[in-house]
Design a protein around this motif. Sequence first.
Motif, PDB file in Angstrom:
ATOM      1  N   LEU A 163      -5.597   3.164 -11.169  1.00  0.00           N
ATOM      2  CA  LEU A 163      -6.032   1.945 -11.849  1.00  0.00           C
ATOM      3  C   LEU A 163      -5.016   0.843 -11.573  1.00  0.00           C
ATOM      4  O   LEU A 163      -3.840   0.977 -11.893  1.00  0.00           O
ATOM      5  CB  LEU A 163      -6.137   2.206 -13.359  1.00  0.00           C
ATOM      6  CG  LEU A 163      -6.735   1.093 -14.222  1.00  0.00           C
ATOM      7  CD1 LEU A 163      -8.201   0.850 -13.873  1.00  0.00           C
ATOM      8  CD2 LEU A 163      -6.612   1.448 -15.704  1.00  0.00           C
ATOM      9  N   VAL A 223     -13.239   1.074 -19.837  1.00  0.00           N
ATOM     10  CA  VAL A 223     -12.473   2.071 -19.095  1.00  0.00           C
ATOM     11  C   VAL A 223     -12.972   3.481 -19.407  1.00  0.00           C
ATOM     12  O   VAL A 223     -12.960   4.363 -18.542  1.00  0.00           O
ATOM     13  CB  VAL A 223     -10.958   1.929 -19.390  1.00  0.00           C
ATOM     14  CG1 VAL A 223     -10.609   2.428 -20.794  1.00  0.00           C
ATOM     15  CG2 VAL A 223     -10.133   2.653 -18.345  1.00  0.00           C
ATOM     16  N   THR A 224     -13.474   3.697 -20.623  1.00  0.00           N
ATOM     17  CA  THR A 224     -14.021   5.008 -20.982  1.00  0.00           C
ATOM     18  C   THR A 224     -15.331   5.259 -20.249  1.00  0.00           C
ATOM     19  O   THR A 224     -15.560   6.365 -19.711  1.00  0.00           O
ATOM     20  CB  THR A 224     -14.233   5.095 -22.500  1.00  0.00           C
ATOM     21  OG1 THR A 224     -12.979   4.897 -23.168  1.00  0.00           O
ATOM     22  CG2 THR A 224     -14.819   6.438 -22.888  1.00  0.00           C
ATOM     23  N   GLY A 269     -14.506   5.695 -16.472  1.00  0.00           N
ATOM     24  CA  GLY A 269     -13.724   6.910 -16.276  1.00  0.00           C
ATOM     25  C   GLY A 269     -14.564   8.164 -16.416  1.00  0.00           C
ATOM     26  O   GLY A 269     -14.422   9.113 -15.630  1.00  0.00           O
ATOM     27  N   PRO A 306      -9.805  -3.293 -12.302  1.00  0.00           N
ATOM     28  CA  PRO A 306     -10.669  -3.574 -13.462  1.00  0.00           C
ATOM     29  C   PRO A 306     -10.964  -5.065 -13.618  1.00  0.00           C
ATOM     30  O   PRO A 306     -10.116  -5.915 -13.375  1.00  0.00           O
ATOM     31  CB  PRO A 306      -9.857  -3.039 -14.642  1.00  0.00           C
ATOM     32  CG  PRO A 306      -8.437  -3.095 -14.182  1.00  0.00           C
ATOM     33  CD  PRO A 306      -8.476  -2.808 -12.711  1.00  0.00           C
ATOM     34  N   TRP A 327      -7.419   6.053 -18.714  1.00  0.00           N
ATOM     35  CA  TRP A 327      -7.965   6.248 -17.369  1.00  0.00           C
ATOM     36  C   TRP A 327      -7.421   7.520 -16.730  1.00  0.00           C
ATOM     37  O   TRP A 327      -8.180   8.315 -16.169  1.00  0.00           O
ATOM     38  CB  TRP A 327      -7.652   5.033 -16.511  1.00  0.00           C
ATOM     39  CG  TRP A 327      -8.095   5.150 -15.084  1.00  0.00           C
ATOM     40  CD1 TRP A 327      -7.309   5.479 -14.007  1.00  0.00           C
ATOM     41  CD2 TRP A 327      -9.404   4.944 -14.565  1.00  0.00           C
ATOM     42  NE1 TRP A 327      -8.059   5.494 -12.853  1.00  0.00           N
ATOM     43  CE2 TRP A 327      -9.341   5.156 -13.168  1.00  0.00           C
ATOM     44  CE3 TRP A 327     -10.613   4.580 -15.136  1.00  0.00           C
ATOM     45  CZ2 TRP A 327     -10.453   5.038 -12.339  1.00  0.00           C
ATOM     46  CZ3 TRP A 327     -11.741   4.455 -14.314  1.00  0.00           C
ATOM     47  CH2 TRP A 327     -11.644   4.671 -12.946  1.00  0.00           C
ATOM     48  N   HIS A 328      -6.127   7.719 -16.805  1.00  0.00           N
ATOM     49  CA  HIS A 328      -5.524   8.914 -16.201  1.00  0.00           C
ATOM     50  C   HIS A 328      -6.036  10.192 -16.863  1.00  0.00           C
ATOM     51  O   HIS A 328      -6.301  11.194 -16.169  1.00  0.00           O
ATOM     52  CB  HIS A 328      -4.005   8.850 -16.325  1.00  0.00           C
ATOM     53  CG  HIS A 328      -3.355   7.914 -15.349  1.00  0.00           C
ATOM     54  ND1 HIS A 328      -1.999   7.660 -15.342  1.00  0.00           N
ATOM     55  CD2 HIS A 328      -3.862   7.156 -14.335  1.00  0.00           C
ATOM     56  CE1 HIS A 328      -1.713   6.798 -14.385  1.00  0.00           C
ATOM     57  NE2 HIS A 328      -2.830   6.482 -13.764  1.00  0.00           N
ATOM     58  N   THR A 379      -9.774  10.790 -15.707  1.00  0.00           N
ATOM     59  CA  THR A 379     -10.022  11.051 -14.273  1.00  0.00           C
ATOM     60  C   THR A 379      -9.092  12.112 -13.689  1.00  0.00           C
ATOM     61  O   THR A 379      -9.094  12.318 -12.480  1.00  0.00           O
ATOM     62  CB  THR A 379      -9.893   9.760 -13.454  1.00  0.00           C
ATOM     63  OG1 THR A 379      -8.537   9.284 -13.516  1.00  0.00           O
ATOM     64  CG2 THR A 379     -10.844   8.683 -13.987  1.00  0.00           C
TER      65      THR A 379
END
Length: 356
Positions: free
Chosen positions: A22, A315-316, A319, A333, A350-351, A354
Motif C-alpha cells: 500500500l 481499505v477493508t 483488501g 489509494p 491492509w497488511h 492481504t
Amino acid sequence: MTTAEKIVLHEKFWKGEGPSLLFIPPNDGLLYDMTDYVNRFHDPRLMWEGETARSRSAVGWPTDGIPSIRPNLGVIVVPALGGQDFEVTAESMPWPGRPMPFDEIRAIRDRNIADSPVYALLEGFYRNNDLNPDPEIRAYMADNQGVFDVAHLLCGDDIFYALMDPDRAAEVKEIMEVALDLFLRASRAMKEFNHEEPGSMIHGHGTPQGLYFPDAGIRISEDTATLLSPEMIDEVILPYVERSVEPFGGAFLHYCGLHPTLFDQLTGLSCIRAVDLGNPEKYDLEYLLERCARTGTVLYCRIPGLEGEHWRDYVTRVGRLVARTGARVVMRPLVVPGTREECEEMLGIWHELTAV
C-alpha cells in the motif's frame, strides 16, 4: 521502516511471502509538480532539487513505497534522443513537435543519442544524485514510452494510415524497428546513468514512491495501443513489447484508456510483471483482480473508492477482495486518511487483510 527494509519487504511480496503493498501518499497526491517547470526542465540541478524535495515527504511516512525520484521530462524523452523537436511550456508537460518524415526517422539509426540536449539533461540529473546521495531516496528511469508509442510520437497520426495501407507494410516495419532500436539505446543509457542492473529496478511511475522490481528492469507505456483492434495488437504491438523487454528480464507496463482486451492480451505475456491502468475507474475491479491472479500479474494501480466511502470501509472492502481473489496488488489509494496516525492504522489493516 527504512528504504533497505522496504526492499526486503518488496522482495518477499514478489516471492509471494508477504502482504500486498500500500503506497499511501503523504501530500496532495498530485501526479506532477509544475512549479517553475520550464526552468527545472532545462536545469538538471533544479530538476533534481525539486524532485528530491517532493520525495522527502515520503521518508519515514507510514507507507510501503520507497521514496523515489526521476528526471521529470515527460513523454518526449525517447523521441527527442532520436532528434525530434519538442515544446516545453509552463502549463503542461512537454510534447513532441512536428512529426518526422520517413527519411528522417530512418536516419535515426545512425544518430548518436548523446548529441541530443535531452541526453545531457538526463546525465546531469543522475550526476547530481550521485554527488548528493541519500540512502533513503532512490532514483529511477525517466518516462520511456513503449515501441509503438515511440513510433506514434515520431510519425504522428500518419502511423495509423500507414498501418491500414498494405503498400506501406515495409515502411511500418522499418519505423517499428527504428523505434525499437531507439527505445533500447535510450533505456540502456538511463540505466547506466543510474548505475542500475539490466534486470532489476526501482520505479515510481511518476510518483514520489517506488516499487522494487527484482526481476524486471524496464517500464513501458503503450497508450496508443488502445486505438487498435485486438488483431492488430497481436500483430503489431505484442511482438515489439516482448522484444523490447527481453534484454531487461521483464517489464512494468502502463496504458491509459478503456480496452479490456488489451488488458487480457498484456497480462497473458509472461514478460509483463505488473500492469498499471491510467483509468482504473472504467474497469470492473473484481475482474481485474481475478485476471491478475490467474496470470500471476501484479496489479499496480490507483483504485477508486465508492461515493462517500470512509477510508476504513475502503481499505477493508478492497483488501478483502484482494484476499478472496488471490491477486497480488500494489495499491495507490484514492481514499486517504487525514492524519499520520490514521495512515498507520490503514497500513496495518491492509497488511492484515492481504497477508499471504
